[in-house]
Design a protein around this motif. Structure first.
Motif, PDB file in Angstrom:
ATOM      1  N   LYS A  14     -57.602 -20.096  92.843  1.00 48.18           N
ATOM      2  CA  LYS A  14     -58.221 -19.359  93.942  1.00 48.18           C
ATOM      3  C   LYS A  14     -59.467 -18.616  93.475  1.00 48.18           C
ATOM      4  CE  LYS A  14     -56.624 -18.999  97.467  1.00 48.18           C
ATOM      5  NZ  LYS A  14     -56.704 -19.949  98.637  1.00 48.18           N
ATOM      6  N   ILE A  15     -60.381 -18.395  94.426  1.00 53.48           N
ATOM      7  CA  ILE A  15     -61.506 -17.482  94.205  1.00 53.48           C
ATOM      8  C   ILE A  15     -61.138 -16.146  94.855  1.00 53.48           C
ATOM      9  CG2 ILE A  15     -63.954 -17.057  94.603  1.00 53.48           C
ATOM     10  CD1 ILE A  15     -64.343 -20.089  94.870  1.00 53.48           C
ATOM     11  N   LEU A  16     -61.380 -15.066  94.118  1.00 54.69           N
ATOM     12  CA  LEU A  16     -61.186 -13.719  94.661  1.00 54.69           C
ATOM     13  C   LEU A  16     -62.537 -13.006  94.654  1.00 54.69           C
ATOM     14  CD1 LEU A  16     -57.984 -12.631  92.679  1.00 54.69           C
ATOM     15  CD2 LEU A  16     -58.075 -13.486  95.020  1.00 54.69           C
ATOM     16  N   LEU A  17     -62.757 -12.150  95.635  1.00 57.61           N
ATOM     17  CA  LEU A  17     -63.952 -11.300  95.655  1.00 57.61           C
ATOM     18  C   LEU A  17     -63.595  -9.947  95.069  1.00 57.61           C
ATOM     19  CD1 LEU A  17     -65.553 -11.693  99.212  1.00 57.61           C
ATOM     20  CD2 LEU A  17     -66.566 -12.335  97.012  1.00 57.61           C
ATOM     21  N   SER A  18     -64.431  -9.453  94.146  1.00 56.15           N
ATOM     22  CA  SER A  18     -64.159  -8.129  93.567  1.00 56.15           C
ATOM     23  C   SER A  18     -65.141  -7.111  94.140  1.00 56.15           C
ATOM     24  CB  SER A  18     -64.269  -8.162  92.044  1.00 56.15           C
ATOM     25  OG  SER A  18     -65.577  -8.496  91.660  1.00 56.15           O
ATOM     26  N   THR A  19     -64.677  -5.904  94.327  1.00 54.83           N
ATOM     27  CA  THR A  19     -65.503  -4.838  94.896  1.00 54.83           C
ATOM     28  C   THR A  19     -66.003  -3.912  93.794  1.00 54.83           C
ATOM     29  OG1 THR A  19     -63.762  -3.217  95.120  1.00 54.83           O
ATOM     30  CG2 THR A  19     -63.942  -4.865  96.883  1.00 54.83           C
ATOM     31  N   ARG A  20     -66.734  -2.884  94.190  1.00 50.96           N
ATOM     32  CA  ARG A  20     -67.243  -1.934  93.193  1.00 50.96           C
ATOM     33  C   ARG A  20     -66.117  -1.060  92.626  1.00 50.96           C
ATOM     34  NH1 ARG A  20     -71.044   1.159  97.162  1.00 50.96           N
ATOM     35  NH2 ARG A  20     -72.463   0.008  95.848  1.00 50.96           N
ATOM     36  N   HIS A  21     -64.951  -1.084  93.240  1.00 49.17           N
ATOM     37  CA  HIS A  21     -63.833  -0.280  92.736  1.00 49.17           C
ATOM     38  C   HIS A  21     -62.981  -1.041  91.727  1.00 49.17           C
ATOM     39  CE1 HIS A  21     -64.902   2.437  95.913  1.00 49.17           C
ATOM     40  NE2 HIS A  21     -64.695   1.502  96.814  1.00 49.17           N
TER      41      HIS A  21
END
Ligand SMILES: NC(=O)c1ccc[n+]([C@@H]2O[C@H](COP(=O)([O-])OP(=O)(O)OC[C@H]3O[C@@H](n4cnc5c(N)ncnc54)[C@H](OP(=O)(O)O)[C@@H]3O)[C@@H](O)[C@H]2O)c1
Length: 327
Positions: free
Chosen positions: A318-325
């Motif tokens: 899977k691809i996951l999106l990471s945030t600034r947190h």
């Protein structure tokens, strides 16, 4: 209450009906959470085939443009508004509403599911949809006994990996079909009872009572032909873009049937206590390593516009999106 996150916050938006579809926008300053509301600092958000379908305007549920996509993800509670009792700051939670491709979400505490502390955030971000899809399809589509067999295609998908683990936990045999040697190599360590590579279904993988089809078209027909008399094919994905079909001889002379499955609809028919029991079981299995998904890539949110193409390309997991947190 604790102080809120660095501002401004970013969201991914679907802004157009044609490529490049997506834009990353700064919003903010974020309001403080109101009565019964929670500020969640998102960590990771899942990227699913259904997201890509929705972005391209081909999904069953199409919000009006512009909208923030994302069906699931994981975050931590940053601050609670007055009257919030179910969660507290610092707790890991899963939002139960669309819009997870964002640095922050402000939402009702009722729209949050707490996650056990110590859970791997990447697996938590994938916990809500695919493991539940696998478990509900195995337990509610037909009556199966330990020792019965289940056959499924796209077995290297996240749903497929969860199916292999849950089959073993339930005492069911898994006949897992993939379309390439590299996909087979990726999941052979999960030890399905039979690993089928390519279109042809070998004799040792025939006779299942239940087939789970993520592809449609001729792939559905092949699964139907492999089933025991009176078997059922459940189509839950349309990865080929073709309508699912069965051979007339299987329908007429062998009583094979076809039905569809959509988790949202299935949950809608179930009592809330039954849904809670499903997630309690899955949570236990996640902690024990029975279920889980391979991760191919963690993509920073600012690169979200690349997603449809990245998702289409060959990948192992899977691809996951990471945030600034997320760090
Ligand atoms: N109905 C529901 O409620 C529900 C819930 C959850 C998921 N789903 C569906 O379940 C399916 C799997 O989702 P996921 O998140 O587990 O997927 P995923 O982990 O992102 O993996 C995608 C899978 O699709 C395969 N694939 C892509 N295009 C294909 C094609 N044209 N023919 C055959 N296989 C193809 C890939 O195989 P390769 O590696 O060989 O490319 C890979 O196994 C999707 O269709 C999704 O929409 C449905």
């Amino acid at each position: 209450m604790t102080p809120s996150t660095p501002r401004p916050s970013r969201v991914v938006k679907v802004v157009s009906e044609t490529a490049p579809w997506l834009a990353v926008e700064e919003i903010g300053p974020l309001p403080e959470p109101g009565e019964g509301q929670v500020h969640v600092e998102m960590l990771l958000a899942a990227v699913h085939p259904a997201n890509i379908l929705q972005i391209r305007g081909q999904y069953g549920d199409q919000p009006a443009l512009p909208y923030v996509p994302g069906f699931e993800g994981v975050g931590r509670v940053a601050a609670c508004g007055p009257g919030v009792t179910r969660v507290q700051p610092g707790q890991m939670v899963l939002p139960l509403v669309q819009g997870t491709w964002a640095d922050d979400m402000i939402l009702s505490e009722k729209a949050l599911m707490p996650v056990a502390e110590g859970t791997d955030p990447a697996q938590a971000a994938l916990f809500k949809a695919n493991p539940a899809t696998a478990l509900v399809m195995l337990t509610r589509m037909t009556s199966l006994e330990p020792g019965d067999a289940v056959i499924f295609n796209a077995a290297n998908s996240s749903v497929g990996q969860n199916l292999i683990g849950i089959c073993r936990a339930l005492g069911l045999k898994s006949f897992a079909q993939v379309r390439s040697a590299s996909a087979a190599e990726a999941i052979q360590g999960l030890n399905p009872d039979v690993l089928i590579i390519g279109d042809e279904i070998p004799a040792e993988a025939t006779g299942a009572k239940l087939a789970l089809d993520a592809i449609g078209g001729a792939a559905t027909e092949r699964l139907g032909g492999s089933l025991t008399e009176g078997g059922i094919v459940v189509t839950y994905g349309l990865l080929s873009g073709e309508a699912p079909r069965l051979a007339a001889k299987d329908v007429v002379f062998r009583g094979v049937t076809l039905r569809g499955f959509w988790l949202a609809q299935e949950f809608g028919r179930m009592a809330p206590a039954d849904v809670r029991a499903i997630f309690a079981q899955l949570s236990d299995w996640l902690a024990k390593g029975v279920i889980g998904s391979r991760i191919a890539q963690i993509l920073p949110l600012e690169r979200a516009a690349e997603l449809p193409d990245l998702h289409d390309a060959a990948r192992d997991g899977k691809i996951l999106l990471s945030t600034r947190h997320y760090c």
